[in-house]
Structure formats: C-alpha cells, structure tokens
Design an enzyme around this catalytic site. Structure first.
Site: not given
Length: 534
Positions: A218, A199, A240-241
């Site tokens: 992101h 990060k 999202k994944t």
C-alpha cells in the site's frame, strides 16, 4: 450496447439474468449511460459528478471473509471478520435472485496488476453505469484483442440496491462485503461507495501474491531520471501522494503496487484521490483532472444550474474523491511499472514532535517500523482533546491485509536485504514541540523535507556523517545541504529539553505496547531494534 463480448459469458459462470448486459463499454458510452439513467451529472468542464449516499467511505465493519479449510490457517483472523461457507452461499443465492430482477447490468473484464505474470483476471458486474466507469478506470484495461477470450479468475458483483439480512447472512447490517477465496467471488451490497470494489481487488492480490514471493504494498512509487525506483509508504496525511508527485520523476502509481523479482508494478490503471479543498496551486496535476471528461467525482458539491463544482464544500462528505486514468497525470509511466526499488521511504507525520526529520534504517529496523505503521493525528479535532493521537496501522494498510502482518514484514525484510535497498524514515510532522492545543511545535518545512528527500534519492545522503538517535536507534544525518542542521536534532529544537525527553519516553512506550502482538513472529534481531527511552 456493448463493446467487446467475451466468449466466456455469465451463463458459463452459472449466473442467469434476463438483464440487458452492457459488456466492456468505453468511457463515452458509460458516462452517457450514467447521465441518461440519472446516476449523475456532467460538470462545467466535463467530469461526471455522482453521490454515494450515506456511505461516503469504506464500510470496514461490514467486510467478511469465508472461514473454511483453505483460509483457517492463512487469514489474520485477529483483524478480519469471518462468515461460514453456508452463510456466503445464502448471500450469493440472494444476489443471484437480485440479478434475475435487473433489466440492465454493466460488465467489465479487467486485470488486477500491470505485470502480466503476476496479474489476476477480474470480472466486475455492476448495476450502476458509473460504477462500471469507476472500476474500468481504476483497474488495468486489457487490449481489445484480449477481451474476446477473457476468462475471469475472480468475479465481483456490486449491487448497491441489495439489502443484507444479518440473521440469514451472518453479517452486521444491511451492508455487506463478502469474500470467498475458495470460490473466487466478492459480493458487495448495500453501499454505493465505489472504493469497495477497488480495495476488494487489492485484498485479493494481498492474499495471492505472497504465495508467489511477490510483495504487495500500500504505497506510491516513482522513477528517477536514472531509472531508480522509489517506493513511498505512508498513512493518510503523511504526504505520500504529494511527495511522490515529483515533476522530475515518473509516476508509477499512487496507491497499490507489487514488488517482484524484476519490477515494481502498479496494481491499477488509474488514481483515486481525495479532492476536498484541492488547490490548483498546491497540487496542479491532480486539480487538472477534476476538469476533464472521463474523471468521476464522488460527493463533490455541484451547482445544478451552472454545473460549477465546489471542491471546498464538505457538506456531502469530507472524503470527496476523484477517480481518473493514470495517464491524466502528465509524467506517468506508460507501462505502469519500473525497476526494483533503490530506495524505500516510510512517511510519518509525528504530531508529538519527537522523530527526526529523516533517518536511515537497517533491514531489521525497516521491518519493525513497517509492522508498526506509525503516524499521529493532530489534536483539536474533538472537543476536549488537547494531545496528539498516535495511530498505528500495520504494514501501512492493515484493513487490506488478509494474511498476518509478519508475512508481509518478512517479505519486505528479505527483499530489502537481497536488493541492498536503502530505507529512510521521513517525518513530515512537527518539530520544536507537539501539535494541537498548547503545543509549541511547528510543521516540518516542506522545503526542508524535499531537500532531504532529494539527497536520499540521489544517493548523496548515504555519504553523510550520521549520529545515532538516543531513543529509536536510527542513523540520523548530522547535516544535509540546504537544510538547517539544527532541524536534524529534534531534542535541540525544543525550548525545554526535559519536556522533550518526557514526550519521547511516552512515545517509545506507545511503540513498545503496539508491537507486543508481533514479538512472537519476528527474529530476535528485529526486537533488538525496538526503541528504548534514553
């Protein structure tokens, strides 16, 4: 033990240490070193299993940026903590003393970013071999021929054994993540959580790229069979994944990307997935990576005798993680990049049951909801909590955004308008009522979500008949092939329409209150798209 030693070494950077330096080791040597040094153990199927101690996630309150002439007017100080240049100098001096006391150090020379003209050279110095394996996996690995002449632009030093001194260093605790953009250095101490390194690179790119007109994001991203790129924004738990991991499409990456004039490019060369309660049935591709040599599993419970791992055991951490090269996913892009996007998907898990399952957004609406970054946590996670909890994380990644959110929002709006990109808001949350104790809603059927998403990505949904949502002003399709039309009108799915209206009014008020700090930074046309209770 070194692979490729660059001409520009640590001494050239003014870093002196008597330690044996292990330069740019490959996976086999790093895993071997980690096991020999007692940093972890191999699982039954070859993954390296490690523990990160008390820090099993990011230490957000311990991250500081040097406030100086170069950052005074460029950093979003409302959400980023500052230290002085003198305090950073004190931290660095103590890091250098710590380096002088090490007998072994591991150094990796890597790229942050897959598109050559927009990447940054990053040197990462670690005291753990497994940290070196982690960051080598997560960033982009240069060709061997490029390593000898590698010159770092940014340097990250990660020393979990370091203990910060709040009185001397201006920090909060013994843990510190200190960033100096002027001197291009990041110092990480007092935590073994490897995600701090990843990060930190993301924050560097989030700071640098907007100056070049490149949009850092992101998000996850994939490419369809016709070369159409889709970008998926979403906070944790929104899908999202899962939704971007489509066997019919090629994965560009799962977490961090840039959008330039010519491409969507992955910042990374690997993936960092949550693996707690990971299922071979639900996510077979990610599950398979937990059984491969080269994967690092953090805080996963392992039987020390049989070396069998238990992904369902959260006794070490709820945030157990697996890091692995992106090519461990069968349908991953070989180049880590694709064309500029044709579609943007903003994912939200609305636990209030108010938002439509899919809506089409204008560029102004897209900026509003990008800056809002809305999702909702399910009620019932704490004693006495009976209502869903709204969560707003601007730009779908507030902790990693050094600049003011309007910088990223304006970039997104400009790129959407310039490229004629279609933007969709997809609610993967609840319908027919809210979630949690006393809630009457049910989770949005994944089959319906996939059908709506498929119609959006193949372009057919643009030709549908749309209605205007009475609260948010979205364009909502009246029908989608393969989807119960009743699902598309959330008010109609509630048994009590009056209760829906009351909850909708409350959610609109949450949006308006959350957006108030951004009103001065956006055009009137964006504010005109703000939700208004019916």
């Amino acid at each position: 033990m070194s692979a490729t030693v660059p001409v520009f070494g640590l001494a050239a950077q003014g870093l002196a240490t008597p330690a044996t330096l292990h330069w740019n080791l490959l996976t086999g040597a790093l895993v071997e070193a980690a096991v020999v040094r007692g940093e972890g153990m191999l699982s039954q199927h070859g993954a390296l299993v490690v523990k990160t101690g008390k820090h099993t996630g990011r230490s957000a309150n311990d991250k500081f940026i040097v406030r100086d002439a170069s950052t005074e007017n460029t950093i979003w100080w409302d959400k980023n903590k500052s230290i002085t240049a003198d305090q950073f100098a004190a931290i660095k001096a103590d890091f250098e003393t710590a380096l002088a006391g090490k007998t072994e150090l591991f150094v990796q020379d890597l790229y942050g970013g897959s598109q050559p003209e927009h990447r940054v050279n990053v040197r990462v110095i670690t005291e753990f071999a497994w940290h070196s394996q982690f960051i080598r996996t997560l960033l982009v690995r240069p060709d061997t021929a490029d390593l000898a002449g590698f010159v770092p632009e940014y340097t990250i030093i990660d020393l979990p054994s370091f203990r910060a001194d709040p009185a001397r260093h201006g920090c909060r605790s013994e843990t510190v993540v200190a960033v100096d953009f002027a001197n291009k250095t990041v110092l990480i101490g007092g935590t073994a959580y490897a995600g701090e390194m990843k990060k930190s690179v993301f924050s560097i790119l989030n700071y640098l790229l907007p100056q070049k007109g490149v949009m850092p994001m992101h998000c996850s991203a994939n490419i369809g069979p016709d070369g159409d790129t889709a970008v998926f924004f979403g906070l944790s738990g929104t899908g999202k994944t899962t939704l971007s991991a489509d066997a019919s499409r090629t994965l560009i990456g799962d977490d961090e990307h840039g959008w330039s004039d010519t491409a969507v490019f992955n910042f990374e060369g690997g993936c960092y997935a949550k693996v707690i309660r990971l299922s071979a049935d639900a996510e077979p591709e990610i599950y398979a990576t937990t059984r491969r040599f080269g994967t690092v599993l953090e805080n996963v419970v392992i039987d020390p005798v049989t070396r069998v791992i238990d992904l369902d055991d959260a006794s070490l951490a709820e945030n157990s993680r697996g890091s692995y090269p992106i090519d461990f996913i069968p349908n991953a892009s070989a180049d880590n990049l694709g064309p500029v996007p044709r579609n943007i998907i903003m994912l939200t898990a609305d636990a209030f049951g108010i938002l439509p399952p899919i809506s089409k957004l204008t560029p102004d609406q897209a900026m509003y909801h990008f800056l809002s970054g809305y999702t909702a946590r399910v009620a019932g996670t704490e004693i006495g909590v009976t209502e869903p909890d709204a969560t707003f994380s601007t730009c779908f990644g507030a902790p990693f955004m050094p600049r003011h959110p309007s910088v990223y929002g304006n970039l997104l709006k400009e790129r959407i308008a310039k490229g004629g990109v279609d933007v969709w808001l997809v609610n993967t949350g609840w319908t027919g009522g809210g979630a949690g104790t006393g809630g009457t809603g049910t989770r949005m059927p994944i089959k319906a979500t996939r059908a709506m998403l498929g119609a959006a990505l193949d372009g057919s949904l643009k030709n549908a008949e749309f209605r205007t949502d009475e609260n948010f002003g979205f364009a909502v399709p009246v029908s989608v092939p393969g989807v119960d039309s009743a699902l598309l009108n959330p008010r109609g799915t509630w048994a009590d329409a009056g209760e829906y209206d009351a909850k909708a009014k409350a959610l609109v008020a949450m949006f308006v209150a959350n957006f108030a700090p951004f009103e001065a930074y956006v055009d009137a046309s964006v504010m005109e798209t703000a939700p208004k209770a019916a």
